[in-house]
Design a protein around this motif. Structure first.
Motif, mmCIF file in Angstrom:
data_model
loop_
_atom_site.group_PDB
_atom_site.id
_atom_site.type_symbol
_atom_site.label_atom_id
_atom_site.label_comp_id
_atom_site.label_asym_id
_atom_site.label_seq_id
_atom_site.Cartn_x
_atom_site.Cartn_y
_atom_site.Cartn_z
ATOM 1 N N LEU A 265 4.668 8.455 1.965
ATOM 2 C CA LEU A 265 3.206 8.353 1.988
ATOM 3 C C LEU A 265 2.745 7.018 1.398
ATOM 4 O O LEU A 265 1.681 6.516 1.750
ATOM 5 C CB LEU A 265 2.574 9.537 1.248
ATOM 6 N N GLN A 266 3.560 6.457 0.539
ATOM 7 C CA GLN A 266 3.250 5.148 -0.056
ATOM 8 C C GLN A 266 3.518 4.004 0.901
ATOM 9 O O GLN A 266 2.706 3.102 1.052
ATOM 10 C CB GLN A 266 4.134 4.956 -1.288
ATOM 11 N N THR A 267 4.682 4.053 1.556
ATOM 12 C CA THR A 267 5.063 2.935 2.423
ATOM 13 C C THR A 267 4.391 3.036 3.788
ATOM 14 O O THR A 267 4.281 2.042 4.499
ATOM 15 C CB THR A 267 6.586 2.900 2.655
ATOM 16 N N GLY A 268 3.967 4.247 4.173
ATOM 17 C CA GLY A 268 3.362 4.440 5.485
ATOM 18 C C GLY A 268 4.382 4.713 6.577
ATOM 19 O O GLY A 268 4.025 4.963 7.721
ATOM 20 N N THR B 96 -3.015 0.138 3.199
ATOM 21 C CA THR B 96 -3.849 -0.014 1.992
ATOM 22 C C THR B 96 -3.029 -0.411 0.770
ATOM 23 O O THR B 96 -3.535 -0.413 -0.339
ATOM 24 C CB THR B 96 -4.596 1.305 1.680
ATOM 25 N N ASN B 97 -1.742 -0.725 0.977
ATOM 26 C CA ASN B 97 -0.935 -1.148 -0.179
ATOM 27 C C ASN B 97 -1.445 -2.490 -0.710
ATOM 28 O O ASN B 97 -1.885 -3.336 0.059
ATOM 29 C CB ASN B 97 0.542 -1.282 0.217
ATOM 30 N N VAL B 98 -1.366 -2.659 -2.034
ATOM 31 C CA VAL B 98 -1.868 -3.892 -2.650
ATOM 32 C C VAL B 98 -1.232 -5.130 -2.023
ATOM 33 O O VAL B 98 -1.906 -6.133 -1.801
ATOM 34 C CB VAL B 98 -1.632 -3.915 -4.182
ATOM 35 N N GLN C 66 -0.183 -5.351 0.947
ATOM 36 C CA GLN C 66 -0.450 -5.367 2.397
ATOM 37 C C GLN C 66 0.818 -5.280 3.250
ATOM 38 O O GLN C 66 0.871 -5.823 4.338
ATOM 39 C CB GLN C 66 -1.258 -6.625 2.773
ATOM 40 N N THR C 67 1.822 -4.573 2.719
ATOM 41 C CA THR C 67 3.033 -4.340 3.505
ATOM 42 C C THR C 67 3.187 -2.844 3.744
ATOM 43 O O THR C 67 3.262 -2.082 2.782
ATOM 44 C CB THR C 67 4.302 -4.828 2.771
ATOM 45 N N CYS C 68 3.213 -2.447 4.997
ATOM 46 C CA CYS C 68 3.390 -1.027 5.306
ATOM 47 C C CYS C 68 4.464 -0.864 6.364
ATOM 48 O O CYS C 68 4.693 -1.769 7.175
ATOM 49 C CB CYS C 68 2.074 -0.423 5.779
#
Ligand code: NAG
Ligand code: NAG
Ligand code: NAG
Ligand code: NAG
Ligand code: NAG
Ligand code: NAG
Ligand code: NAG
Ligand code: NAG
Ligand code: NAG
Ligand code: NAG
Ligand code: NAG
Ligand code: NAG
Ligand code: CU
Length: 574
Positions: A183-186, A378-380, A382-384
């Motif tokens: 859920l964090q990495t997408g 939405t990661n700080v 900007q890597t998903c």
């Protein structure tokens, strides 16, 4: 308390609603204590601490008769929030005991307890219980066996023995870390390392031969296998070498019996089958095997779990060792032709004793798309890891459901829905496109905690349409609080002008979980005879985590026995 016999007597002279009120307490009360605690377990040569009920894995079996009350005291001794769902139990006017976290209750927090208290009305067969928060159901699950009322026979040959066969999915790594990481990495969560049969992966995995379930049988008998798919993310094919199976029940509803060598079972489904052992069978051991039916775009655990059917002839000793071990041949992982044929054989028993009460008039028609979608990164940094630097999501009518931080049923009951949910869930897709053709340019989902509100006693027809956004995939949709009838299914886009003419209104299968065909649609009907807040979601846990879930609110009816009673005093708080 009214005695069983008096109840039957009273039933013959009173009106139906009154009958139910009197007779639902005709059974006995079954008490269970579920201590949620950690337990060290070794599988695939690796020791791991897992969340269990009473230190058992799989968890204990709940056994009751139709009409019995079940009271389960759940005490949480672990660091995780927990809630337990009694999957498929109708929970008539007992929605407080249904269990999905933040839908019907706040979770049971560490050190707290909650008593689930419900009566089993009008159901008999196999169901199961499982945790209903995050991915904890990976190890928190066990069978529910509902026997017919005393002295009532099955509508099929009475089995010599009954055996639960519960399929699971096993990860070497910690599954809470896996889903949180995803859920964090997408990206998609890591796939499992094995499937299990009654908690055991079996000899097809490295270092696992000693962890094999063995079913010892005598020749010439009829066994009832109670199959349950408790796996997290995979539909399964199941077969036993050299034996046919007779399907007699699905999701605790009797079906017309039919013969098959392979079963398809989605997560959330249960299937009872009869296994006739052969007379004087020369070949003593047979593999029972399960492996996935996979239609989606993602990689999946492509392994096979096996267990052993072992004949014990009364007159022979030591016959086990030298005989050949026969393997079943299972369909290919993407054999949709087999899957479709199998599904079409499932029909309600629909006789005078067990009629199929299909709603013939329809009050509300709804059309839901179900499928995947995307969220912006939405990661700080900007890597998903989703496609094109996005985050994978899933939605119903493009709404990706966000869990509220308090229980919706409580909010509903006390008229405090503001800030918890809104009642504007779209009853049709927000925009039309070729759902199973090329995906639209915009695959973004919309976040929300939205519900559909329905009056008591509404007859609902719902068509669920898979989309090919990211990739078409079969989604096993599970509805809480109701059984529904599966009127029809097909591939491509549902055609409202042509397809309803082919609906089966005579003997459609009645169940609580149905696979929306990959790149296709399914039509169901149900009657809102149960007030409360009822969750509906994909039973592939990864899709539920991504938002493929929504809720229905069914209002109280006018009569006294059509209203949801107030919550129990020990209902957990958020
Ligand atoms: C279960 O619910 C019934 C009906 O509300 C009630 O009479 C009974 O006392 C409850 N049992 C427990 C153990 O809470
Ligand atoms: C998931 O898989 C990736 C890639 O193999 C690995 O780096 C990561 O540690 C795994 N996550 C967990 C929780 O094991
Ligand atoms: C960016 O964030 C993601 C998720 O938080 C993390 O997995 C990844 O390692 C980060 N990448 C960099 C370069 O910091
Ligand atoms: C299974 O049933 C099919 C069709 O009824 C039959 O042809 C086949 O011989 C049976 N197989 C076994 C192993 O009994
Ligand atoms: C017993 O096994 C052999 C192969 O090992 C097979 O050829 C034969 O058909 C089997 N017999 C029966 C009755 O299943
Ligand atoms: C899955 O495994 C089988 C062998 O068991 C193999 O034939 C098949 O190609 C594999 N499929 C995928 C998608 O990896
Ligand atoms: C076992 O032996 C008894 C008596 O010798 C015989 O009646 C019976 O049929 C035999 N059973 C099997 C399964 O061979
Ligand atoms: C199933 O997958 C194989 C690749 O493993 C592919 O060649 C085949 O076309 C697929 N069948 C269907 C019906 O999608
Ligand atoms: C990713 O971007 C490429 C190039 O713009 C596009 O062709 C592709 O469809 C995109 N994939 C998804 C899943 O949106
Ligand atoms: C939808 O897309 C599919 C697959 O590309 C195509 O076969 C079908 O004709 C399309 N339907 C319509 C109505 O355009
Ligand atoms: C929707 O919710 C997800 C998960 O909570 C979040 O990552 C995403 O940014 C949200 N999307 C929008 C458009 O707010
Ligand atoms: C447990 O649930 C409570 C109530 O919703 C919440 O405040 C808390 O953060 C949760 N704790 C964990 C560890 O998730
Ligand atoms: Cu799904």
């Amino acid at each position: 308390m009214i005695s069983h016999n008096l109840c039957f007597f009273v039933m013959t002279i009173l009106s139906l609603s009154f009958q139910l009120a009197l007779c639902k307490h005709s059974g006995i009360t079954r008490h269970y204590k579920f201590d949620i605690k950690m337990k060290s377990v070794t599988r695939l040569c690796q020791t791991k601490s897992i969340v269990t009920v009473n230190g058992q894995f799989p968890g204990p079996t709940i056994t009751a008769r139709e009409g019995d009350r079940v009271v389960v005291k759940v005490i949480n001794h672990v660091q995780y929030n927990v809630s337990i769902h009694w999957h498929g139990v109708r929970q008539l006017r007992s929605g407080w005991a249904d269990g999905p976290a933040y839908i019907t209750q706040c979770p049971i927090q560490t050190g707290q307890s909650y008593v689930y208290n419900f009566t089993i009305i009008g159901q008999r067969g196999t169901l199961f219980w499982h945790a209903h928060i995050s991915w904890l159901r990976v190890t928190l699950y066990g069978p529910i066996i509902i026997l017919p009322k005393r002295e009532v026979l099955y509508p099929f040959p009475q089995p010599y023995k009954e055996i639960p066969i519960i399929f699971g999915e096993w990860w070497k790594a910690d599954t809470e870390t896996i889903i949180n990481q995803a859920l964090q990495t997408g990206g998609a969560p890591n796939i499992s390392d094995a499937y299990t049969i009654n908690g055991l992966p079996g000899p097809s995995y490295n270092c696992s031969a000693k962890d094999t379930f063995k079913l010892k049988v005598k020749p010439g008998k009829t066994y009832l296998l109670r199959l349950i798919n408790a796996a997290l993310n995979d539909e399964l094919f199941f077969s036993i070498a050299n034996h046919n199976l007779t399907v007699v029940e699905a999701d605790a509803v009797y079906t017309k019996p039919f013969n098959t060598n392979t079963i398809l079972i989605t997560p959330g489904q249960t299937t009872n089958v009869l296994l006739k052992t052969k007379n004087h069978h020369p070949n003593a051991t047979f593999l029972m095997a399960a492996r996935p039916y996979a239609t989606g775009p993602a990689t999946f655990d492509n392994t096979t779990t096996t267990s052993i059917l072992e004949y014990h002839h009364p007159n022979k000793t030591n016959q086990v060792t030298k005989l050949p071990l026969l393997r079943p041949s299972l369909p290919k992982f993407n054999d949709t032709t087999f899957a479709t044929k199998f599904i079409k054989k499932l029909r309600s028993l629909a006789n005078s004793k067990f009629p199929a009460k299909v709603p013939l008039k329809v009050d509300r028609r709804l059309f839901f798309t179900v499928g995947l979608g995307l969220n912006p990164c939405t990661n700080v940094n900007q890597t998903c890891q989703g496609p094109n630097n996005t985050m994978l999501a899933a939605a119903v009518n493009n709404v990706s459901f966000i869990m509220p931080n308090t229980a919706m049923l409580q909010a509903h009951f006390f008229n405090q829905s503001k800030g918890v949910y809104t009642t504007d869930f779209p009853t049709n897709p927000p925009f039309k496109f070729n759902y199973t053709g090329n995906p639209p340019n915009n695959s973004k989902v919309v976040n929300g905690t939205k519900v559909v509100v329905l009056p008591f006693n509404t007859s609902v027809e719902l068509v669920m349409q898979d989309t090919s956004i990211i990739g078409a995939e079969s989604h096993p949709l599970h509805l809480h609080g109701f059984n529904f009838f599966v009127l029809g299914q097909g591939f491509g886009n549902f055609n409202p002008n042509k397809d309803p003419a082919k609906f089966n209104l005579v003997d459609p299968v009645e169940r609580n979980t149905v696979g929306v065909p990959s790149g296709g649609w399914v039509a169901i009907r149900f009657l809102t005879d149960n007030p409360g807040v009822w969750f509906m979601h994909c039973h592939l846990e990864v899709h539920t985590s991504w938002g493929l879930k929504m809720a229905w609110i069914v209002m109280d009816g006018k009569l006294k026995n059509q209203k949801l009673p107030p919550p129990p005093k020990d209902l957990p708080k958020c």
